[in-house]
Design a protein around this motif. Structure first.
Motif, mmCIF file in Angstrom:
data_model
loop_
_atom_site.group_PDB
_atom_site.id
_atom_site.type_symbol
_atom_site.label_atom_id
_atom_site.label_comp_id
_atom_site.label_asym_id
_atom_site.label_seq_id
_atom_site.Cartn_x
_atom_site.Cartn_y
_atom_site.Cartn_z
ATOM 1 N N MET A 1 -42.224 26.102 -19.048
ATOM 2 C CA MET A 1 -42.472 26.462 -20.353
ATOM 3 C C MET A 1 -42.110 28.107 -20.419
ATOM 4 O O MET A 1 -41.806 28.728 -21.543
ATOM 5 N N PHE A 2 -42.307 28.912 -19.207
ATOM 6 C CA PHE A 2 -41.930 30.354 -19.189
ATOM 7 C C PHE A 2 -40.550 30.590 -19.564
ATOM 8 O O PHE A 2 -40.014 31.427 -20.530
ATOM 9 N N ARG A 3 -39.512 29.821 -18.987
ATOM 10 C CA ARG A 3 -38.198 30.040 -19.155
ATOM 11 C C ARG A 3 -37.887 29.761 -20.568
ATOM 12 O O ARG A 3 -37.134 30.495 -21.340
ATOM 13 N N ILE B 1 -36.663 31.805 -26.103
ATOM 14 C CA ILE B 1 -36.964 31.983 -27.680
ATOM 15 C C ILE B 1 -37.343 33.623 -28.074
ATOM 16 O O ILE B 1 -37.113 33.964 -29.108
ATOM 17 N N TYR B 2 -38.131 34.100 -26.942
ATOM 18 C CA TYR B 2 -38.396 35.572 -27.268
ATOM 19 C C TYR B 2 -37.327 36.489 -27.488
ATOM 20 O O TYR B 2 -37.195 37.160 -28.435
ATOM 21 N N PHE C 1 -41.109 43.398 -32.174
ATOM 22 C CA PHE C 1 -41.142 42.949 -30.855
ATOM 23 C C PHE C 1 -42.394 42.524 -30.410
ATOM 24 O O PHE C 1 -42.791 41.508 -29.646
ATOM 25 N N LEU C 2 -43.470 42.957 -30.931
ATOM 26 C CA LEU C 2 -45.148 42.605 -30.727
ATOM 27 C C LEU C 2 -45.174 41.437 -31.470
ATOM 28 O O LEU C 2 -45.788 40.325 -30.861
ATOM 29 N N VAL C 3 -44.760 41.053 -32.457
ATOM 30 C CA VAL C 3 -44.896 40.104 -33.373
ATOM 31 C C VAL C 3 -44.096 38.876 -32.811
ATOM 32 O O VAL C 3 -44.588 37.677 -32.884
ATOM 33 N N VAL D 1 -45.042 34.542 -31.749
ATOM 34 C CA VAL D 1 -44.179 33.573 -32.435
ATOM 35 C C VAL D 1 -43.314 32.682 -31.592
ATOM 36 O O VAL D 1 -43.090 31.565 -31.421
ATOM 37 N N ALA D 2 -42.874 33.385 -30.467
ATOM 38 C CA ALA D 2 -42.143 32.780 -29.465
ATOM 39 C C ALA D 2 -42.986 31.774 -28.641
ATOM 40 O O ALA D 2 -42.599 30.522 -28.203
ATOM 41 N N TYR D 3 -44.236 32.292 -28.313
ATOM 42 C CA TYR D 3 -45.243 31.304 -27.690
ATOM 43 C C TYR D 3 -45.384 30.065 -28.624
ATOM 44 O O TYR D 3 -45.524 29.012 -27.994
ATOM 45 N N LEU D 4 -45.587 30.101 -29.836
ATOM 46 C CA LEU D 4 -45.906 29.005 -30.553
ATOM 47 C C LEU D 4 -44.811 28.198 -30.844
ATOM 48 O O LEU D 4 -44.824 26.951 -30.726
#
Length: 61
Positions: A1-3, A8-9, A43-45, A49-52
């Protein structure tokens, strides 16, 4: 999932930073401090977002 999250990030964070900077410039805020804060906020937001998005893609795949 990290990749998937990292991929996405790298797409979401600069996009959000650009949106925030464009909104800031639309409001006639041309000082450097405001632009840096808007970019940092993008970059913080981008992190949640990328995680979801990655989580939803992983669950629905």
């Amino acid at each position: 999932m990290f990749r998937l999250f990292a991929l996405i990030y790298t797409l979401a964070a600069p996009t959000l930073a650009g949106i925030f900077i464009t909104a800031l410039l639309t409001m006639n805020r041309f000082d450097g401090t405001s632009i840096i804060y808007a970019a940092a906020a993008g970059f913080l937001v981008g992190l949640p977002v990328a995680y979801l998005v990655a989580k939803q893609l992983r669950e629905n795949a």
